[in-house]
Design a protein around this motif. Structure first.
Motif, PDB file in Angstrom:
ATOM      1  N   PHE A  90       9.031 -13.969 -11.311  1.00 58.99           N
ATOM      2  CA  PHE A  90       9.910 -14.096 -10.149  1.00 58.99           C
ATOM      3  C   PHE A  90       9.116 -14.013  -8.856  1.00 58.99           C
ATOM      4  N   LEU A  91       8.193 -13.063  -8.789  1.00 61.58           N
ATOM      5  CA  LEU A  91       7.355 -12.916  -7.597  1.00 61.58           C
ATOM      6  C   LEU A  91       6.504 -14.150  -7.360  1.00 61.58           C
ATOM      7  N   GLU A  92       5.896 -14.645  -8.413  1.00 61.58           N
ATOM      8  CA  GLU A  92       4.918 -15.723  -8.265  1.00 61.58           C
ATOM      9  C   GLU A  92       5.563 -17.083  -8.037  1.00 61.58           C
ATOM     10  N   THR A  93       6.786 -17.271  -8.499  1.00 58.33           N
ATOM     11  CA  THR A  93       7.414 -18.595  -8.398  1.00 58.33           C
ATOM     12  C   THR A  93       8.537 -18.665  -7.359  1.00 58.33           C
ATOM     13  N   ILE A  94       9.248 -17.569  -7.131  1.00 64.63           N
ATOM     14  CA  ILE A  94      10.380 -17.571  -6.205  1.00 64.63           C
ATOM     15  C   ILE A  94      10.003 -16.945  -4.857  1.00 64.63           C
ATOM     16  N   VAL A  95       9.491 -15.728  -4.883  1.00 62.34           N
ATOM     17  CA  VAL A  95       9.190 -15.008  -3.643  1.00 62.34           C
ATOM     18  C   VAL A  95       7.908 -15.537  -2.993  1.00 62.34           C
ATOM     19  N   GLN A  96       6.846 -15.571  -3.769  1.00 65.95           N
ATOM     20  CA  GLN A  96       5.557 -16.148  -3.370  1.00 65.95           C
ATOM     21  C   GLN A  96       4.918 -15.468  -2.155  1.00 65.95           C
ATOM     22  N   LYS A  97       5.176 -14.187  -1.994  1.00 63.67           N
ATOM     23  CA  LYS A  97       4.509 -13.409  -0.946  1.00 63.67           C
ATOM     24  C   LYS A  97       4.598 -11.930  -1.321  1.00 63.67           C
ATOM     25  N   PRO A  98       3.760 -11.075  -0.743  1.00 58.63           N
ATOM     26  CA  PRO A  98       3.811  -9.645  -1.067  1.00 58.63           C
ATOM     27  C   PRO A  98       5.165  -9.034  -0.707  1.00 58.63           C
ATOM     28  N   VAL A  99       5.574  -8.035  -1.499  1.00 55.88           N
ATOM     29  CA  VAL A  99       6.869  -7.393  -1.305  1.00 55.88           C
ATOM     30  C   VAL A  99       6.724  -5.873  -1.276  1.00 55.88           C
ATOM     31  N   ILE A 100       7.754  -5.246  -0.723  1.00 53.13           N
ATOM     32  CA  ILE A 100       7.925  -3.802  -0.841  1.00 53.13           C
ATOM     33  C   ILE A 100       8.870  -3.583  -2.013  1.00 53.13           C
ATOM     34  N   LEU A 101       8.388  -2.945  -3.040  1.00 53.82           N
ATOM     35  CA  LEU A 101       9.132  -2.779  -4.286  1.00 53.82           C
ATOM     36  C   LEU A 101       9.948  -1.488  -4.216  1.00 53.82           C
ATOM     37  N   ILE A 102      11.269  -1.594  -4.358  1.00 55.79           N
ATOM     38  CA  ILE A 102      12.141  -0.418  -4.362  1.00 55.79           C
ATOM     39  C   ILE A 102      12.750  -0.305  -5.758  1.00 55.79           C
ATOM     40  N   LYS A 116       0.555  -3.082 -12.369  1.00 52.87           N
ATOM     41  CA  LYS A 116      -0.611  -3.337 -13.224  1.00 52.87           C
ATOM     42  C   LYS A 116      -0.804  -4.837 -13.455  1.00 52.87           C
ATOM     43  N   LEU A 117       0.291  -5.558 -13.675  1.00 52.71           N
ATOM     44  CA  LEU A 117       0.210  -7.004 -13.871  1.00 52.71           C
ATOM     45  C   LEU A 117      -0.235  -7.725 -12.606  1.00 52.71           C
ATOM     46  N   GLN A 118       0.088  -7.118 -11.446  1.00 55.84           N
ATOM     47  CA  GLN A 118      -0.158  -7.771 -10.168  1.00 55.84           C
ATOM     48  C   GLN A 118      -1.487  -7.379  -9.518  1.00 55.84           C
ATOM     49  N   GLN A 119      -2.359  -6.732 -10.259  1.00 51.77           N
ATOM     50  CA  GLN A 119      -3.608  -6.268  -9.662  1.00 51.77           C
ATOM     51  C   GLN A 119      -4.436  -7.405  -9.068  1.00 51.77           C
ATOM     52  N   LYS A 120      -4.409  -8.567  -9.676  1.00 43.62           N
ATOM     53  CA  LYS A 120      -5.193  -9.701  -9.169  1.00 43.62           C
ATOM     54  C   LYS A 120      -4.440 -10.483  -8.098  1.00 43.62           C
ATOM     55  N   SER A 121      -3.123 -10.573  -8.229  1.00 47.88           N
ATOM     56  CA  SER A 121      -2.334 -11.368  -7.282  1.00 47.88           C
ATOM     57  C   SER A 121      -2.030 -10.633  -5.983  1.00 47.88           C
ATOM     58  N   ASN A 122      -2.040  -9.299  -6.040  1.00 47.73           N
ATOM     59  CA  ASN A 122      -1.785  -8.485  -4.839  1.00 47.73           C
ATOM     60  C   ASN A 122      -0.447  -8.802  -4.182  1.00 47.73           C
ATOM     61  N   LEU A 123       0.591  -8.948  -5.000  1.00 44.29           N
ATOM     62  CA  LEU A 123       1.908  -9.258  -4.456  1.00 44.29           C
ATOM     63  C   LEU A 123       2.789  -8.021  -4.289  1.00 44.29           C
ATOM     64  N   ILE A 124       2.260  -6.834  -4.587  1.00 47.59           N
ATOM     65  CA  ILE A 124       2.980  -5.590  -4.322  1.00 47.59           C
ATOM     66  C   ILE A 124       2.329  -4.922  -3.121  1.00 47.59           C
ATOM     67  N   HIS A 125       3.008  -4.951  -1.995  1.00 45.23           N
ATOM     68  CA  HIS A 125       2.477  -4.382  -0.753  1.00 45.23           C
ATOM     69  C   HIS A 125       2.586  -2.868  -0.761  1.00 45.23           C
ATOM     70  N   SER A 126       3.751  -2.352  -1.203  1.00 46.79           N
ATOM     71  CA  SER A 126       4.010  -0.914  -1.207  1.00 46.79           C
ATOM     72  C   SER A 126       5.202  -0.645  -2.108  1.00 46.79           C
ATOM     73  N   LEU A 127       5.461   0.646  -2.366  1.00 43.81           N
ATOM     74  CA  LEU A 127       6.538   1.009  -3.288  1.00 43.81           C
ATOM     75  C   LEU A 127       7.416   2.108  -2.693  1.00 43.81           C
ATOM     76  N   ILE A 128       8.691   2.081  -3.080  1.00 44.70           N
ATOM     77  CA  ILE A 128       9.623   3.159  -2.758  1.00 44.70           C
ATOM     78  C   ILE A 128      10.313   3.555  -4.061  1.00 44.70           C
ATOM     79  N   LEU A 129      10.182   4.828  -4.413  1.00 41.04           N
ATOM     80  CA  LEU A 129      10.775   5.338  -5.647  1.00 41.04           C
ATOM     81  C   LEU A 129      12.049   6.097  -5.294  1.00 41.04           C
ATOM     82  N   SER A 130      13.167   5.636  -5.805  1.00 37.56           N
ATOM     83  CA  SER A 130      14.453   6.273  -5.556  1.00 37.56           C
ATOM     84  C   SER A 130      14.836   7.132  -6.753  1.00 37.56           C
ATOM     85  N   GLY A 131      14.782   8.454  -6.573  1.00 36.34           N
ATOM     86  CA  GLY A 131      15.172   9.365  -7.643  1.00 36.34           C
ATOM     87  C   GLY A 131      14.411   9.137  -8.933  1.00 36.34           C
ATOM     88  N   PRO A 132      13.068   9.129  -8.894  1.00 35.95           N
ATOM     89  CA  PRO A 132      12.308   8.887 -10.123  1.00 35.95           C
ATOM     90  C   PRO A 132      12.526   9.989 -11.150  1.00 35.95           C
TER      91      PRO A 132
END
Length: 296
Positions: A90-102, A116-132
């Motif tokens: 979805f990231l690589e074909t639809i979004v096609q840019k780095p995202v903030i993952l919530i 882990k899958l995105q280590q080469k593509s660098n499409l995860i800019h940052s993360l927000i964990l809600s009630g982990p």
């Protein structure tokens, strides 16, 4: 409006809340909904509505994971890496840019797998964990034999009978008040109607069974330690755990454990229990927006 894409042979659904007209610089938000009876991308609707009402510029991508909502629901066991691979596509074909993952709740292992899958593509800019979840639940792998036994039980006629009961309004109301919400009055008609409607399709049981079987409980400790993106950990002031564990902890302990384990983490505690984007929408939106100011 729901849009669709094809991943492998499956039809997958998502919603796009577009950016402000003329804004091309704001980082998109990518939401990961929780897994549970009747849950899907609709879980995020309160957050998405308030985000747009507050006129924040970031567009939002709100997908349905396979087995949930309007996405296809094959009768298979789902592991965190399966949903992570769906989101990677979805990231690589639809979004096609780095995202903030919530990511909501115990779907954090999906986010870890995606990073882990995105280590080469660098499409995860940052993360927000809600009630982990309690961190020790995903620092030691559950027994594969026990997982399979639980899956076989859920997949049996006994499990299917349980799912019929679990999607009843009585059970949904009781479980939500006991396990999910700090304020039982927040378990409103909108919440219960959403869960009932979402669980109407019996095929939705397989994603839930996968979660209950414990396929998300793996040893992610090394992968978590390698998350170098800025991360916000949001914990409810009355956070609890719905999984069996030998360890009990107060919300401050849970947050501090994550802050020690993640290389670039900040923490914040807001009111609520385990479904913060729904129960404490205003505080959640404020915490997310304040975090975004520190990373842009």
């Amino acid at each position: 409006m729901t849009e669709f894409y094809t991943w492998k042979e499956y039809r997958c659904a998502y919603e796009l809340y577009p950016q402000k007209q003329g804004d091309t610089t704001s980082i998109p938000l990518l939401l990961i909904h929780p897994i549970g009876v009747g849950l899907s991308k609709i879980f995020w609707h309160r957050f998405c509505s308030l985000w747009q009402e507050e006129n924040f510029p970031n567009p939002i991508y709100n997908p349905d994971l396979l087995g949930c909502g309007e996405s296809d629901m094959p009768s298979v066991a789902y592991y965190p890496v399966d949903w992570a691979e769906q989101l990677q596509y979805f990231l690589e074909t639809i979004v096609q840019k780095p995202v903030i993952l919530i990511v909501q709740g115990a779907l954090f292992p999906v986010a870890v797998s995606l990073v882990k899958l995105q280590q080469k593509s660098n499409l995860i800019h940052s993360l927000i964990l809600s009630g982990p979840p309690q961190l020790d639940l995903i620092q030691k792998a559950a027994s594969p034999v026990q997982n399979k036994l639980r899956w076989n039980l859920f997949y049996s006629p006994i499990g299917k009978a349980f799912y019929i009961y679990a999607r009843s309004r009585k059970f949904l109301d009781s479980f939500s008040k006991k396990q999910l919400f700090a304020d039982p009055n927040q378990v409103d008609e909108e919440w219960l109607d959403t869960l009932e409607k979402g669980a109407k399709n019996p095929q939705s049981q397989y994603a839930v069974f996968s979660f209950l079987a414990g396929f998300w409980r793996q040893d992610f400790s090394q992968a978590i330690a390698q998350i170098n993106q800025p991360t916000l950990v949001l914990v409810g002031s009355q956070a609890s755990t719905i999984s069996k564990t030998d360890k009990t902890e107060i919300p401050e302990q849970r947050m501090n454990t994550y802050l020690k384990s993640l290389p670039q983490a900040k923490g914040n505690q807001i009111s609520g229990r385990n479904v913060l984007p729904y129960e404490s929408t205003g505080e959640f939106v404020q915490a997310v927006s304040e975090f975004l100011l520190t990373i842009n």
